[in-house]
Write a protein that holds these residues in place. Structure first.
Motif, PDB file in Angstrom:
ATOM      1  N   LEU A  74     -26.178  67.813  -8.258  1.00  0.00           N
ATOM      2  CA  LEU A  74     -25.527  68.053  -9.550  1.00  0.00           C
ATOM      3  C   LEU A  74     -24.692  69.317  -9.510  1.00  0.00           C
ATOM      4  N   VAL A  75     -25.234  70.389  -8.872  1.00  0.00           N
ATOM      5  CA  VAL A  75     -24.496  71.655  -8.836  1.00  0.00           C
ATOM      6  C   VAL A  75     -23.227  71.501  -8.027  1.00  0.00           C
ATOM      7  N   SER A  76     -23.298  70.767  -6.889  1.00  0.00           N
ATOM      8  CA  SER A  76     -22.082  70.612  -6.090  1.00  0.00           C
ATOM      9  C   SER A  76     -21.033  69.822  -6.865  1.00  0.00           C
ATOM     10  N   LEU A  77     -21.462  68.797  -7.614  1.00  0.00           N
ATOM     11  CA  LEU A  77     -20.503  68.047  -8.432  1.00  0.00           C
ATOM     12  C   LEU A  77     -19.890  68.944  -9.507  1.00  0.00           C
ATOM     13  N   ALA A  78     -20.721  69.818 -10.124  1.00  0.00           N
ATOM     14  CA  ALA A  78     -20.206  70.701 -11.170  1.00  0.00           C
ATOM     15  C   ALA A  78     -19.190  71.683 -10.600  1.00  0.00           C
ATOM     16  N   VAL A  79     -19.471  72.203  -9.380  1.00  0.00           N
ATOM     17  CA  VAL A  79     -18.521  73.145  -8.762  1.00  0.00           C
ATOM     18  C   VAL A  79     -17.190  72.450  -8.500  1.00  0.00           C
ATOM     19  N   ARG A  80     -17.240  71.221  -7.991  1.00  0.00           N
ATOM     20  CA  ARG A  80     -15.993  70.482  -7.754  1.00  0.00           C
ATOM     21  C   ARG A  80     -15.239  70.226  -9.054  1.00  0.00           C
ATOM     22  N   ILE A  81     -15.955  69.877 -10.121  1.00  0.00           N
ATOM     23  CA  ILE A  81     -15.298  69.646 -11.411  1.00  0.00           C
ATOM     24  C   ILE A  81     -14.637  70.932 -11.897  1.00  0.00           C
ATOM     25  N   TYR A  82     -15.321  72.086 -11.684  1.00  0.00           N
ATOM     26  CA  TYR A  82     -14.727  73.349 -12.106  1.00  0.00           C
ATOM     27  C   TYR A  82     -13.470  73.641 -11.314  1.00  0.00           C
ATOM     28  N   GLU A  83     -13.477  73.344 -10.011  1.00  0.00           N
ATOM     29  CA  GLU A  83     -12.278  73.602  -9.215  1.00  0.00           C
ATOM     30  C   GLU A  83     -11.101  72.768  -9.707  1.00  0.00           C
ATOM     31  N   LYS A  84     -11.357  71.541 -10.147  1.00  0.00           N
ATOM     32  CA  LYS A  84     -10.279  70.648 -10.552  1.00  0.00           C
ATOM     33  C   LYS A  84      -9.809  70.932 -11.966  1.00  0.00           C
ATOM     34  N   HIS A  85     -10.730  71.230 -12.886  1.00  0.00           N
ATOM     35  CA  HIS A  85     -10.369  71.353 -14.293  1.00  0.00           C
ATOM     36  C   HIS A  85     -10.386  72.777 -14.812  1.00  0.00           C
ATOM     37  N   GLY A  86     -11.039  73.717 -14.080  1.00  0.00           N
ATOM     38  CA  GLY A  86     -11.048  75.104 -14.517  1.00  0.00           C
ATOM     39  C   GLY A  86     -11.968  75.370 -15.689  1.00  0.00           C
ATOM     40  N   THR A  87     -12.919  74.489 -15.969  1.00  0.00           N
ATOM     41  CA  THR A  87     -13.831  74.721 -17.081  1.00  0.00           C
ATOM     42  C   THR A  87     -15.125  73.955 -16.851  1.00  0.00           C
ATOM     43  N   PHE A  88     -16.199  74.440 -17.523  1.00  0.00           N
ATOM     44  CA  PHE A  88     -17.462  73.702 -17.503  1.00  0.00           C
ATOM     45  C   PHE A  88     -17.651  72.895 -18.788  1.00  0.00           C
ATOM     46  N   ASP A  89     -16.694  73.009 -19.714  1.00  0.00           N
ATOM     47  CA  ASP A  89     -16.848  72.384 -21.025  1.00  0.00           C
ATOM     48  C   ASP A  89     -16.644  70.878 -20.898  1.00  0.00           C
ATOM     49  N   GLY A 115     -24.809  63.176  -0.006  1.00  0.00           N
ATOM     50  CA  GLY A 115     -23.929  63.297  -1.171  1.00  0.00           C
ATOM     51  C   GLY A 115     -23.378  64.697  -1.306  1.00  0.00           C
ATOM     52  N   VAL A 116     -24.245  65.709  -1.127  1.00  0.00           N
ATOM     53  CA  VAL A 116     -23.783  67.101  -1.236  1.00  0.00           C
ATOM     54  C   VAL A 116     -22.729  67.384  -0.184  1.00  0.00           C
ATOM     55  N   ILE A 117     -22.972  66.925   1.058  1.00  0.00           N
ATOM     56  CA  ILE A 117     -22.007  67.197   2.135  1.00  0.00           C
ATOM     57  C   ILE A 117     -20.673  66.529   1.831  1.00  0.00           C
ATOM     58  N   VAL A 118     -20.724  65.271   1.353  1.00  0.00           N
ATOM     59  CA  VAL A 118     -19.474  64.550   1.073  1.00  0.00           C
ATOM     60  C   VAL A 118     -18.706  65.223  -0.063  1.00  0.00           C
ATOM     61  N   VAL A 119     -19.423  65.662  -1.088  1.00  0.00           N
ATOM     62  CA  VAL A 119     -18.737  66.274  -2.227  1.00  0.00           C
ATOM     63  C   VAL A 119     -18.149  67.620  -1.859  1.00  0.00           C
ATOM     64  N   LEU A 120     -18.874  68.419  -1.065  1.00  0.00           N
ATOM     65  CA  LEU A 120     -18.441  69.790  -0.814  1.00  0.00           C
ATOM     66  C   LEU A 120     -17.598  69.951   0.438  1.00  0.00           C
ATOM     67  N   ARG A 121     -17.288  68.868   1.176  1.00  0.00           N
ATOM     68  CA  ARG A 121     -16.588  69.068   2.457  1.00  0.00           C
ATOM     69  C   ARG A 121     -15.142  69.486   2.213  1.00  0.00           C
ATOM     70  N   LYS A 122     -14.598  70.155   3.212  1.00  0.00           N
ATOM     71  CA  LYS A 122     -13.191  70.538   3.137  1.00  0.00           C
ATOM     72  C   LYS A 122     -12.330  69.327   3.497  1.00  0.00           C
ATOM     73  N   ILE A 123     -10.995  69.501   3.332  1.00  0.00           N
ATOM     74  CA  ILE A 123     -10.085  68.399   3.664  1.00  0.00           C
ATOM     75  C   ILE A 123     -10.126  68.149   5.178  1.00  0.00           C
ATOM     76  N   GLY A 124     -10.091  66.881   5.576  1.00  0.00           N
ATOM     77  CA  GLY A 124     -10.282  66.528   6.980  1.00  0.00           C
ATOM     78  C   GLY A 124      -9.165  67.026   7.883  1.00  0.00           C
ATOM     79  N   ARG A 125      -9.433  67.125   9.183  1.00  0.00           N
ATOM     80  CA  ARG A 125      -8.450  67.690  10.114  1.00  0.00           C
ATOM     81  C   ARG A 125      -7.228  66.784  10.252  1.00  0.00           C
ATOM     82  N   ARG A 126      -7.462  65.484  10.332  1.00  0.00           N
ATOM     83  CA  ARG A 126      -6.348  64.563  10.533  1.00  0.00           C
ATOM     84  C   ARG A 126      -5.393  64.608   9.335  1.00  0.00           C
ATOM     85  N   THR A 127      -5.952  64.638   8.128  1.00  0.00           N
ATOM     86  CA  THR A 127      -5.112  64.696   6.940  1.00  0.00           C
ATOM     87  C   THR A 127      -4.290  65.969   6.920  1.00  0.00           C
TER      88      THR A 127
END
Lengths: 111, 195
Positions: free
Chosen positions: A87-102, B164-176
Motif C-alpha cells: 500500500l505504501v509503495s502504491l501511495a508513493v507512486r500516486i504522490y509522484e504522479k499527482h503531487g498530493t495524498f488527497d 508487487g512492491v518491486i513492480v510498482v517501485l522499479r525504475k524505467i527499464g534499460r531498453r526503454t
C-alpha cells in the motif's frame, strides 16, 4: 470488557478508513484494524493461570494457553507487513504522479 | 494483571485516535508505533512470546517503511474538510460506528468468558504435539507441522506482495531508456497509447 475494548480499537481503525481523506491516514487506519484483530485473537486464546505453550523439563503437565490462535496470528502479522508495504509503495507512486495524498484530487487515474 | 491489560488497551486506543487525528503525518506514524509496541506488551502479558518477538520486528519494519515514504513525499496533511460538510461526515461516521458497536455488544455475550477458552482443537495439539512432531514449542509445531499448508499459502502471499512492491517501485527499464534517450516517462506512455 476486554472484548469491547478490542472492538472499539477495530472501530477506530474503521473510522479512519471511512472518514479520512489522506492516503497515509487510510493506511494507518488499516494497520490499526489489523492490530485490533491480532489482539482479539490473542485475547480469545488466553487461559486463566496458563503459561506460554513451550514444553520444558518439569513443565510437561503445566496449564498452557491455547496455541492455535497464536499460530494463526503469527501468520497474519507477517502478511499484514507485506500488505502495508504494498500500500505504501502504491501511495508513493500516486504522490509522484499527482503531487498530493488527497483522494478527492486524484481523479485522472487512467493513462 | 487484568488492570494492566485494560490500561494498555486504553493506551492503544488513545494512540490510535492521535494517529488518526494528528495534522502532521510523521507524528501520526509515530503514534501508530505506540499502538504497535503496546501490542507487544499485551502479547507478553497474554503469554504469547513468539507473537511478541515477531510483532517487534514487524512494527519496526513498518515504521521504517512509512517514515521513508513520508520523507520522500510530504509531511503535512492538507486534506481537512471544513464547515457543515465536516459535521455531516463526522455525524454519519459516528452514527454508523455506534450502530455497529450496539449490535456487536449483543454478539459478544455469546463468546466464552475471558480466560476460559473452549480449546476443542488445541487440547489434541497440546497432548500429542511433543510426541508427534518432536518440537517443544507448540506454536512452531502447529505452524510448521499440523498446519504446514497454511504456512505455504502465507509464503505465497508474501512472495506475491514483494513482487508487487518491486513492480510498482522499479525504475524505467534499460531498453526503454535507450530507445527514448531524453524523453520522460509521460511521453513514453503516450506513444504506447498511440500505437
Amino acid at each position: 470488557m476486554i472484548y469491547l475494548l478490542c472492538v472499539l480499537l477495530l472501530l477506530i481503525g474503521l473510522y479512519g478508513v471511512l472518514v479520512k481523506k489522506n492516503l497515509i491516514k487510510i493506511i494507518i487506519g488499516l494497520s490499526i484494524m489489523e492490530y485490533a484483530l491480532f489482539l482479539f485473537f490473542a485475547v480469545i486464546g488466553y487461559r486463566e493461570g496458563g503459561t506460554a505453550p513451550i514444553i520444558t523439563k518439569g513443565f510437561e503437565k503445566a496449564v498452557f494457553v491455547d496455541p492455535l490462535p497464536q499460530a494463526l496470528v503469527l501468520t497474519a502479522i507477517v502478511i499484514g507487513l507485506a500488505v502495508t508495504a504494498l500500500l505504501v509503495s502504491l501511495a508513493v507512486r500516486i504522490y509522484e504522479k499527482h503531487g498530493t495524498f488527497d483522494i478527492r484530487k486524484i481523479r485522472r487515474l487512467k493513462g | 494483571m487484568l488492570t494492566i491489560l485494560i490500561l494498555l488497551l486504553i493506551l492503544m486506543i488513545l494512540g490510535a485516535i492521535i494517529a488518526l487525528e494528528g495534522k502532521d503525518l510523521l507524528s501520526a506514524i509515530i503514534s501508530l508505533g505506540i499502538v504497535g509496541f503496546a501490542l507487544v506488551l499485551v502479547f507478553l502479558i497474554l503469554q504469547a512470546p513468539d507473537l511478541a518477538i515477531v510483532q517487534i520486528v514487524v512494527e519496526t519494519l513498518a515504521l521504517i517503511i512509512l517514515i521513508a515514504a513520508i520523507l520522500k513525499t510530504t509531511r503535512e496533511d492538507t486534506t481537512e474538510t471544513r464547515g457543515a460538510k465536516k459535521i455531516f461526515i463526522y455525524l454519519c461516521g459516528l452514527g454508523f460506528l455506534g450502530l455497529f458497536l450496539f449490535f456487536i455488544n449483543q454478539t459478544l455475550t455469546e463468546l466464552p468468558r475471558f480466560g476460559y477458552p473452549i480449546m476443542r482443537m488445541a487440547g489434541n495439539y497440546l497432548s500429542l504435539g511433543l510426541t508427534k512432531t518432536g518440537a517443544s514449542n507448540l506454536v512452531a509445531a502447529i505452524i510448521l507441522d499440523f498446519r504446514g499448508y497454511d504456512t505455504l499459502g502465507e509464503v505465497t502471499v508474501l512472495f506475491t506482495a514483494v513482487m508487487g512492491v518491486i513492480v510498482v517501485l522499479r525504475k524505467i527499464g534499460r531498453r526503454t531508456r535507450e530507445k527514448l534517450p531524453d524523453e520522460t516517462k509521460v511521453t513514453g506512455s503516450r506513444k504506447i497509447e498511440e500505437k
